[in-house]
Design an enzyme around this catalytic site. Sequence first.
Site, PDB file in Angstrom:
ATOM      1  N   ARG A 295       0.939  -1.091   0.070  1.00 11.93           N
ATOM      2  CA  ARG A 295       0.052   0.003   0.140  1.00 11.93           C
ATOM      3  C   ARG A 295       0.868   1.223   0.038  1.00 11.93           C
ATOM      4  O   ARG A 295       1.619   1.417   0.832  1.00 11.93           O
ATOM      5  CB  ARG A 295      -0.852   0.024   1.146  1.00 11.93           C
TER       6      ARG A 295
ATOM      7  N   ARG B  37      -8.207  18.670   8.294  1.00 12.08           N
ATOM      8  CA  ARG B  37      -7.418  18.903   9.357  1.00 12.08           C
ATOM      9  C   ARG B  37      -7.468  20.402   9.955  1.00 12.08           C
ATOM     10  O   ARG B  37      -7.477  21.196   9.180  1.00 12.08           O
ATOM     11  CB  ARG B  37      -5.893  18.537   9.038  1.00 12.08           C
TER      12      ARG B  37
ATOM     13  N   LYS C 178     -13.112   2.755   0.538  1.00 14.72           N
ATOM     14  CA  LYS C 178     -12.845   2.792   1.873  1.00 14.72           C
ATOM     15  C   LYS C 178     -14.129   3.000   2.719  1.00 14.72           C
ATOM     16  O   LYS C 178     -14.639   4.120   2.715  1.00 14.72           O
ATOM     17  CB  LYS C 178     -11.754   3.628   2.290  1.00 14.72           C
TER      18      LYS C 178
ATOM     19  N   THR D 295      -6.524  -1.326   9.781  1.00 18.17           N
ATOM     20  CA  THR D 295      -6.471  -0.228  11.094  1.00 18.17           C
ATOM     21  C   THR D 295      -6.168  -0.920  12.375  1.00 18.17           C
ATOM     22  O   THR D 295      -6.968  -1.496  12.733  1.00 18.17           O
ATOM     23  CB  THR D 295      -7.720   0.813  11.254  1.00 18.17           C
TER      24      THR D 295
END
Length: 471
Positions: free
Chosen positions: A36, A77, A222, A282
Amino acid sequence: MTMIYKRAKILATIGPATHSSEKVEHMIKAGANGIRLNFSHGSYDDRLEQIAWVREASKKLGKPVAILQDLQGPKIRLGALKDNHFDVKKGDKITLDHALAEHDGSSTLPVQYNLAAKVQVGEPVYIFDGKVRTHVVEISSETAIVLEVENDGYVMSKKGLNLPDTDFSGDVITPKDYQDIDWGIDKDIDYVSLSFVQSAHDIEVLRGYLGEKGSDAQIIAKIETKSAIDPAELERIVEASDGVMVARGDLAVEVGAEIVPVVQRQIISLCQKHAKLSIVATQMMSSMVDNPEPTRAEVSDVSTAVILGADCVMLSDETANGTYPIETIESMKRIIIYTEAHVPIHSLTTPMEIDTHSAAIGAAAMDLAEHMKATAIVDETKSGATAQRIAAHRPFRPIISVTSSARVAQQLALLYANKSFVKPDGEKAGLNLANELVESGFFPHGSTFVLVSGRQPGLKGATDTIRVRTI
């Protein structure tokens, strides 16, 4: 069978801890089936080196390896904060302003996205992986919103925000994502992973864009937003994509950690139903970022994903930034192999019957292999569709896929129980490969194979023949 192989696959993230040709080769040798590339970090020059290292190691080891481009998506963010720290208390009001260039230490904080155009009063905003919970009390300008803090805590520069009830329709693929996609079109990428998917429409937009650019990369959705786990929408997303990643980090912040295991099971089941790739991701072995052994809870987590029949389990920080990246892959491989050897693994649901040759042939090949106690199923494939249909039944024996397409072989590297080989198209491609594998000692003499092929080698959708051969 003389070989020990794992049916569930490993997808490992490359990063500073593994940024060398030697480390990449060691990752693949240790058990990684895919690499990945996290496009939230790193430069294009880094990516060029990494892709070259993967392909060199793949060729050297004789093992097709998938490369996944993981797009950053609309990860919202905070901007840079003065002294990289800002304390908050319950009841405080803070302002997030997209127009603010520099933080002066006040309660007005910079943010890298114009939330004023998206949020509504009352919607929750979770900051720093949910450590600070707030809700919107005012949209104070065209670029700023006011939040009321619900708990004591602190925030830091560049920490992420989660807005589970906010509709980001139309903004899932960001300008940065399009730039990264364009860069990767001719870079030998097998999968493109779309972050923060909210609906099947997001997948359709990406597929259209990749098609316009001439890309043959497959799409991984995702699942990490509240809107994506609506049962009806979730199934539409699975149908629209080529595979689904359970991105448990942001998903837990958005919907609650207690919901994630149930959603994980639902996604794996839907992927089996529709013969799509399932990836569990994760913090699977996160303690191994700093420690040479996993915790018992992590071992159980990986084992549970294997028992559920996930195609693939993923490592993130463990191999990108960890102290023990190779040991982590080796440990994960041991867990997979032991679990598969001691627990019967079955599909969570019956793969959907669809009116195609690949679906019918796949089901028949699986049944015949079980009845004959075959050593392996050998599948001649042009697109990988028949192999995907066979794998959806979660066979105990390996699927040996032979294809003339390096791209298909690499994409199938992440498929459950599959081992792929690149060979020229031909009437006896599968039989010839089976003979080679027996002669090389890969399988023992006297092995029985179920051979799946078509009378028109190299033609997509032409699979129509099943044979049984003992070699």
